[in-house]
Design an enzyme around this catalytic site. Sequence first.
Site, short mmCIF file in Angstrom:
data_model
loop_
_atom_site.label_atom_id
_atom_site.label_comp_id
_atom_site.label_asym_id
_atom_site.label_seq_id
_atom_site.Cartn_x
_atom_site.Cartn_y
_atom_site.Cartn_z
N TRP A 130 -4.56 10.93 6.92
CA TRP A 130 -5.06 9.98 5.91
C TRP A 130 -6.18 9.17 6.55
O TRP A 130 -5.96 8.56 7.60
CB TRP A 130 -3.89 9.07 5.48
CG TRP A 130 -4.21 8.11 4.40
CD1 TRP A 130 -4.86 8.35 3.23
CD2 TRP A 130 -3.86 6.72 4.37
NE1 TRP A 130 -4.94 7.21 2.47
CE2 TRP A 130 -4.35 6.19 3.16
CE3 TRP A 130 -3.19 5.86 5.27
CZ2 TRP A 130 -4.16 4.85 2.80
CZ3 TRP A 130 -3.03 4.54 4.92
CH2 TRP A 130 -3.50 4.04 3.69
N ASP A 211 4.85 7.65 9.63
CA ASP A 211 4.40 7.08 8.36
C ASP A 211 5.14 7.86 7.26
O ASP A 211 4.88 9.05 7.06
CB ASP A 211 2.88 7.27 8.24
CG ASP A 211 2.32 6.69 6.94
OD1 ASP A 211 3.12 6.24 6.08
OD2 ASP A 211 1.08 6.69 6.79
N LYS A 246 4.97 4.36 -3.78
CA LYS A 246 5.06 5.62 -4.52
C LYS A 246 6.46 5.82 -5.08
O LYS A 246 6.62 6.19 -6.23
CB LYS A 246 4.71 6.80 -3.61
CG LYS A 246 3.64 6.52 -2.57
CD LYS A 246 2.24 6.53 -3.12
CE LYS A 246 1.25 6.04 -2.05
NZ LYS A 246 -0.14 6.19 -2.39
C1 LMR Z 1 -4.20 8.01 -1.19
O1 LMR Z 1 -4.26 8.64 -0.13
O2 LMR Z 1 -4.85 8.35 -2.20
C2 LMR Z 1 -3.30 6.82 -1.31
O3 LMR Z 1 -2.59 6.64 -0.14
C3 LMR Z 1 -3.99 5.59 -1.76
C4 LMR Z 1 -4.93 5.00 -0.75
O4 LMR Z 1 -4.83 3.79 -0.50
O5 LMR Z 1 -5.77 5.70 -0.18
#
Ligand code: LMR
Length: 397
Positions: A130, A211, A246
Site C-alpha cells: 500500500w 497490518d 472496513k
Molecule cells: C485504499 O487502499 O484504497 C484504502 O486503504 C484507502 C486509502 O486510504 O488509501
Amino acid sequence: MLESLPRLPDDPILGLAAAARADGNPDKVDLTVGIYMDESGLCPVFDAVRQAQRALVDEEATKAYMPPVGDPAFNTGMRQLVFGTDSAALAAGRVSSIQTPGGCGALRIGAEVINAAVPGARVWVSDPTWPVHIPLLGSVGLQFENYRYYEAADHSVDFDAMVDDLKQARRGDVVLLHGCCHNPCGADLSLEQWGVIADMAEEQGFLPFIDIAYQGLGDGLERDAAGLRLLAARLPEMIVAASCSKNMGLYRERTGITLFLCADANSADALQSQAAVAARRVYSMPPAHGALIAGRILSDGGLRENWERELGGMCQRINGLRGELRRKLEAEAGRDFGFIEREKGMFSFLGLSAGQARALRSEHSVYMLDSSRINVAGVNAGNIDYLARAVGAVLRA
Ligand code: LMR
C-alpha cells in the site's frame, strides 16, 4: 514564508476517487478507493453500528477527553478479535494496545515505538505494498528495503523470492506483513508459508509488524487472522495495526488500534506507555465515537451476532463477485482471469498497463488505479457487463 511551497500532486488513490466523483457519465464505474459498496453503489452503515450509535447518543453523558489509550471495551474486544479468545499470550497478559485514529494512526504509533527502540530501523516491505505505508512509517525516520512478493506474470505470491530476500532481515529489522487481503494485489500467504515466516523470525530475530486492515473480508474473521495468530503463538514479540474502517464500515470515524505482543506482561505495560507518550506528541487523545460504537458491538452478544452476520454477507458477496467478474472478463477478453477468483479481499490487479488503465478512464469512465488495482467491492450487477466490455475493448485496442 509559506508562498515558497508548491502545490503537490493529488494523492494517487484519493485523487482518482475525486475524478470519478466529478465524472458526469451515468455509466461510470468507480473502482478506486478501498471502501465496501453494496449493489446500489453505496457504502452502507452496518445495522449493528446504527443500533450502537443510537444507544450511544442516548446515553452519552460527557464529551470529556478519552483516556490516552482509548476505550477499555474497545481495547479488550479488539485484542480478542485479532489474537483470538483462546490466545495464550492474551491470557498471560503479554498483549497491550492503544486505540488510534484509524489504521493509519495505528501504523504511525507502531512506527513511533519501533523508532524509539531502534532509531532509523530498517523496515522490509512487500513489493508492491500500500503506497501510504512509506510516508506513514518513513516520516518517523524508519528506512525501507523491499522484499519481492507478487509475481505479476502469473498473479501469485513468489514465495521463494520473498524468503530469499527476507534471509537478509536481522535482529533490529522489522518485516511489514499484510495480515490478509493484501493491498494492492489480493494474493495472500498460505498458512504453511506463514509457518516458514515464523521459522525465519525465530531464527533471524526480526520483528513482524502486521497490518490487518481487512480482517473478515477475505475468508471470514477467524480464518483471516490465522497467519497472524500462528506467529503470535510462536514469537516473543510482534506489533499489529488493526482497523474497524472496513470490517465495521467506520471509515470516517477513524477507529483503529495498535497491539503489542511482548515477551512478558511488564514489557507489554512498558510498550503501552511508550505508545501513549508517542500519541501525546502526535495527536494527544484518540477520537471517541467510532471506538465507543465498536467497543459496544464487540461486547454485546446481540449486536455482535448482527455485525458478524452482515460482515459475513459482505465477504460472501465479494467472493461471489470475484467469480462472476472472472467469467465476464474471460468471455469479453478471451484470456485467463482465474487469479481474480483465487485472490482475497477487496483488491486485485487486472494485469493491465498504466496506458490501458488511463484509456479505461478517458474512453469509458471506468476508474481504477494506474497499476490496474481494482476495488472488487465496487462491482455490482448494474455495472459488471459494462465493466467487462470496457476492459475487453481496451485489451483488444
Ligand atoms: C485504499 O487502499 O484504497 C484504502 O486503504 C484507502 C486509502 O486510504 O488509501
